[in-house]
Motif scaffolding. Structure first.
Motif, short mmCIF file in Angstrom:
data_model
loop_
_atom_site.label_atom_id
_atom_site.label_comp_id
_atom_site.label_asym_id
_atom_site.label_seq_id
_atom_site.Cartn_x
_atom_site.Cartn_y
_atom_site.Cartn_z
N ASN A 127 0.62 -1.53 0.25
CA ASN A 127 -0.08 -0.31 -0.04
C ASN A 127 0.97 1.41 -0.31
OD1 ASN A 127 -1.93 -1.15 0.25
ND2 ASN A 127 -2.56 -1.65 1.83
N LEU A 128 1.52 1.30 0.76
CA LEU A 128 3.12 2.24 0.62
C LEU A 128 3.03 2.59 -0.79
CD1 LEU A 128 4.34 4.72 2.47
CD2 LEU A 128 6.36 3.20 2.55
N TRP A 129 3.57 1.72 -1.45
CA TRP A 129 4.56 1.45 -2.22
C TRP A 129 2.94 2.27 -3.68
CZ3 TRP A 129 9.13 2.45 -4.57
CH2 TRP A 129 9.97 1.70 -4.00
N ILE A 169 3.38 6.02 -3.29
CA ILE A 169 5.08 6.09 -3.30
C ILE A 169 5.44 6.68 -5.35
CG2 ILE A 169 7.89 6.40 -3.61
CD1 ILE A 169 7.50 4.97 -0.30
N VAL A 170 4.16 5.51 -5.98
CA VAL A 170 4.49 5.76 -7.87
C VAL A 170 3.57 6.39 -8.09
CG1 VAL A 170 3.49 4.17 -9.19
CG2 VAL A 170 4.96 3.25 -7.40
N PRO A 171 2.44 7.09 -7.70
CA PRO A 171 2.16 8.38 -8.32
C PRO A 171 2.71 9.77 -7.84
CG PRO A 171 0.43 6.90 -6.72
CD PRO A 171 1.39 6.37 -7.14
N LEU A 172 3.66 9.23 -6.56
CA LEU A 172 3.95 10.62 -6.26
C LEU A 172 5.70 10.80 -6.97
CD1 LEU A 172 3.12 10.66 -3.04
CD2 LEU A 172 2.34 12.11 -4.16
N ILE A 173 5.74 9.99 -7.32
CA ILE A 173 7.44 10.07 -8.27
C ILE A 173 6.76 10.52 -9.75
CG2 ILE A 173 8.68 8.21 -9.18
CD1 ILE A 173 8.70 6.97 -6.95
N LEU A 174 6.09 9.85 -10.16
CA LEU A 174 5.82 9.91 -11.59
C LEU A 174 4.59 11.26 -11.60
CD1 LEU A 174 3.22 6.82 -11.97
CD2 LEU A 174 5.56 7.60 -13.13
N PHE A 175 4.41 12.46 -10.79
CA PHE A 175 4.14 13.68 -10.44
C PHE A 175 5.39 13.82 -10.78
CE2 PHE A 175 3.81 17.12 -7.97
CZ PHE A 175 2.37 18.30 -8.39
N ALA A 176 6.52 13.80 -9.44
CA ALA A 176 8.14 14.70 -9.54
C ALA A 176 8.62 14.61 -11.23
CB ALA A 176 8.58 13.78 -9.43
N MET A 177 8.71 13.86 -11.61
CA MET A 177 8.92 13.16 -12.88
C MET A 177 7.66 14.62 -14.20
SD MET A 177 9.68 9.06 -12.75
CE MET A 177 9.88 9.36 -14.78
N GLY A 236 -2.78 16.99 -11.85
CA GLY A 236 -3.57 16.97 -10.57
C GLY A 236 -4.13 15.31 -10.18
N TRP A 237 -4.32 14.58 -11.23
CA TRP A 237 -4.89 12.76 -10.89
C TRP A 237 -4.24 12.08 -10.07
CZ3 TRP A 237 -5.99 12.66 -17.20
CH2 TRP A 237 -8.06 12.59 -17.33
N LEU A 238 -2.84 12.14 -10.56
CA LEU A 238 -1.46 12.25 -9.81
C LEU A 238 -1.28 12.36 -8.59
CD1 LEU A 238 1.03 11.43 -12.91
CD2 LEU A 238 0.41 9.72 -11.30
N ILE A 239 -1.40 13.28 -7.99
CA ILE A 239 -1.64 13.76 -6.60
C ILE A 239 -2.68 13.25 -5.50
CG2 ILE A 239 -1.75 15.58 -5.21
CD1 ILE A 239 1.27 14.95 -6.13
N SER A 294 -5.75 9.85 -1.95
CA SER A 294 -6.67 8.91 -1.79
C SER A 294 -6.12 7.63 -0.70
CB SER A 294 -7.62 9.20 -2.33
OG SER A 294 -9.22 10.08 -2.58
N LEU A 295 -5.47 7.72 -1.57
CA LEU A 295 -4.25 5.89 -1.19
C LEU A 295 -4.05 6.35 -0.07
CD1 LEU A 295 -2.76 4.69 -4.50
CD2 LEU A 295 -5.46 3.61 -2.48
N LEU A 296 -3.37 7.53 0.56
CA LEU A 296 -2.50 8.10 1.95
C LEU A 296 -3.44 7.99 3.21
CD1 LEU A 296 -0.74 8.01 2.96
CD2 LEU A 296 -1.19 10.66 3.01
N VAL A 297 -4.77 8.73 2.89
CA VAL A 297 -5.80 8.65 3.43
C VAL A 297 -6.75 7.45 3.68
CG1 VAL A 297 -7.75 10.12 4.18
CG2 VAL A 297 -6.02 11.36 3.71
N PHE A 298 -6.74 6.82 3.29
CA PHE A 298 -7.32 5.63 2.64
C PHE A 298 -7.32 4.21 4.05
CE2 PHE A 298 -8.60 0.91 1.66
CZ PHE A 298 -10.25 1.50 1.83
N ASN A 299 -5.60 3.90 3.37
CA ASN A 299 -4.93 2.72 4.53
C ASN A 299 -4.12 3.89 5.71
OD1 ASN A 299 -4.28 1.29 2.81
ND2 ASN A 299 -3.73 2.95 1.29
#
Length: 207
Positions: A5-7, A10-18, A181-184, A189-194
């Motif tokens: 769940n952590l990944w 993290i993955v959309p955050l990495i994609l957002f940074a890129m 916007g979609w990525l973040i 949502s995944l962070l808050v849900f988990n």
């Protein structure tokens, strides 16, 4: 939160940074120009009216009213309203921070509605991606009927996509803004849900 769940966060955050690096470097200009041209290819007064109606579904006022309705309903207050509202509030605050961090100007093209804030990432795309991703997660948790789960989830995905599309069509955002916007929104949502699942639902199961 387990590693899987952590990944997923993290993955959309990495994609957002890129994506943010590419936006800053001007590497998305060609793609964004093409996306806008494709979006407005069949522009007409009737179609524009429909798209404006779609974008207003994603307005902050509409999202706030929706969250308040969930809070007002006793059955959904603790199970649905709180995680939905928390994720939306976090997304809205984070969007303001990111807009002022990247200070990207709005597209200098035909704007069919007025917007004054910065462009990246799109607030409409981000907040509604947060809202509808959280709703999908909750749908799969609480709706037992498989067909109904799929139908409601498809509706949430369709609204997210349509609202994002409307921002490009109306000339107030680049496609990169919407994608960011979609990525973040997805990550929030995944962070808050988990976190909610670990801290609240797990405690209830132990009681």
């Amino acid at each position: 939160m387990n590693k899987k769940n952590l990944w997923l966060v993290i993955v959309p955050l990495i994609l957002f940074a890129m994506l943010a690096v590419c936006v800053k470097a001007g590497l998305t200009v060609g793609f964004e120009g093409w996306a806008y041209s494709e979006t407005v290819e069949h522009m007409s007064p009737l179609y524009t009216g429909i798209v404006k109606a779609i974008t207003h579904i994603g307005d902050s006022a509409v999202v706030i009213v929706f969250c308040l309705l969930l809070i007002a309903l006793p059955k959904s207050r603790k199970t649905i309203a709180l995680p939905v509202s928390l994720s939306v509030i976090l997304s809205a605050v984070l969007n303001i921070v990111l807009k002022n961090l990247f200070v990207r100007q709005r597209p200098d093209i035909l704007r069919l509605i007025n917007e004054t804030s910065y462009s990246f990432p799109s607030g409409h795309a981000m907040i509604n991606a947060t809202l509808y991703t959280m709703l999908i997660l909750l749908i799969f948790r609480y709706v037992p009927n498989k067909l109904r789960r799929l139908a409601l989830s498809f509706l949430c995905l369709a609204l997210t996509a349509a609202i994002g599309y409307s921002r490009v069509y109306l000339g107030v955002h680049y496609a990169g803004d919407v994608l960011g916007g979609w990525l973040i929104g997805f990550a929030v949502s995944l962070l808050v849900f988990n976190l909610w699942k670990d801290k609240v639902w797990s405690k209830k199961q132990l009681q």
